[in-house]
Design an enzyme around this catalytic site. Sequence first.
Site, PDB file in Angstrom:
ATOM      1  N   SER A  69      44.654  36.562  47.978  1.00 24.32           N
ATOM      2  CA  SER A  69      44.917  37.710  48.847  1.00 24.32           C
ATOM      3  C   SER A  69      45.438  37.256  50.214  1.00 24.32           C
ATOM      4  CB  SER A  69      43.644  38.553  48.952  1.00 24.32           C
ATOM      5  OG  SER A  69      43.898  39.795  49.570  1.00 24.32           O
ATOM      6  N   ASP A 110      47.772  46.167  41.137  1.00 25.47           N
ATOM      7  CA  ASP A 110      47.180  45.701  42.391  1.00 25.47           C
ATOM      8  C   ASP A 110      47.544  46.663  43.525  1.00 25.47           C
ATOM      9  OD1 ASP A 110      46.328  44.331  44.655  1.00 25.47           O
ATOM     10  OD2 ASP A 110      46.960  42.382  43.898  1.00 25.47           O
ATOM     11  N   HIS A 147      42.537  42.873  41.608  1.00 26.63           N
ATOM     12  CA  HIS A 147      42.813  42.089  42.814  1.00 26.63           C
ATOM     13  C   HIS A 147      41.587  41.246  43.186  1.00 26.63           C
ATOM     14  CE1 HIS A 147      44.775  41.250  46.693  1.00 26.63           C
ATOM     15  NE2 HIS A 147      43.557  41.357  47.198  1.00 26.63           N
TER      16      HIS A 147
END
Length: 306
Positions: free
Chosen positions: A113, A248, A275
């Site tokens: 991320s 996502d 995610h």
Amino acid sequence: MKRVLKTLNGVQSSLLLWGDPFNKDVDECIICVTGNPGLVDFYSEFGQELHKNLTMPVCVIGQAGHEEISVETSETLTSDSNSFNLNGQIAHKHELISNYISKKSKLHLIGHSIGCWQIIELIDRNPELVSRVSSINLLFPTLQKMAESPNGRFLNLFLRRIYCLLLIFLKLLRILPYWINRYLIYLYLSWHSLPPHYSERIAKVIEPNVMEKVLILAFDEMDTVTNLNKDAINNIKHLTNVIYSKTDNWAPLAYINDLKIYEPEICLIEMKVSHAFVLKSSELVAEKAATFIKDKRKSVESMVTN
């Protein structure tokens, strides 16, 4: 697995280690940069699987301030504190690599991320690191237009407006008896079909002083992560693998398509996981990341023999 404490960029930080990445004789090691929230505990299964697959030292580093370790590091943020924003987080990772990892050690970098964005910016701002990097795995990367993503819009339009109320609510929760707090966490885990041992991890994240830093970083992400850093990505494209999901809500498929258009040669792997893969799919994602690292090692070895 071993947990160690290091003071990085002025913040005492918890690291998870498998093997000894700090040994000056280590030839190569893996450094994994977490997402946000950046509590390393959530990545223990992921790190374990990487180490099992690759048998090389692994270090998981979280986001500065995302775990209460001592009174000094859990003080309420002041408006002029820069240790916990994106620039502070990049300096945090840079200090780990510069001061604790041998200059002879080749680096296999893994980001999740916002950890992906931090890795790209870290290398862009410190180009001398490129020669030390053997591979880069970007897992569900948030690299552009974060505030325009579905989750980003919710964060900006709703959570940002009730930021103070949320912190007050979390402080009130601490007043409640211990068993009530644990029961509420148990209900959350049951609702999301998560294992009971996550209870301690959730409790750490919802500590008001920690959540404050989680949100401060999140708001900075909304304001800062806007345009794709194409030049930086171009410099590392030959080292990079991107793992993404079509569903996502932090990195929508359109963003991945932008990456494909700009860098058609970059390695892209789709996975049908969320995610927040560390909650349910650590082993599956670790296996994919490990495969890319193995392939990169083989290509280097073949170049040496030829």
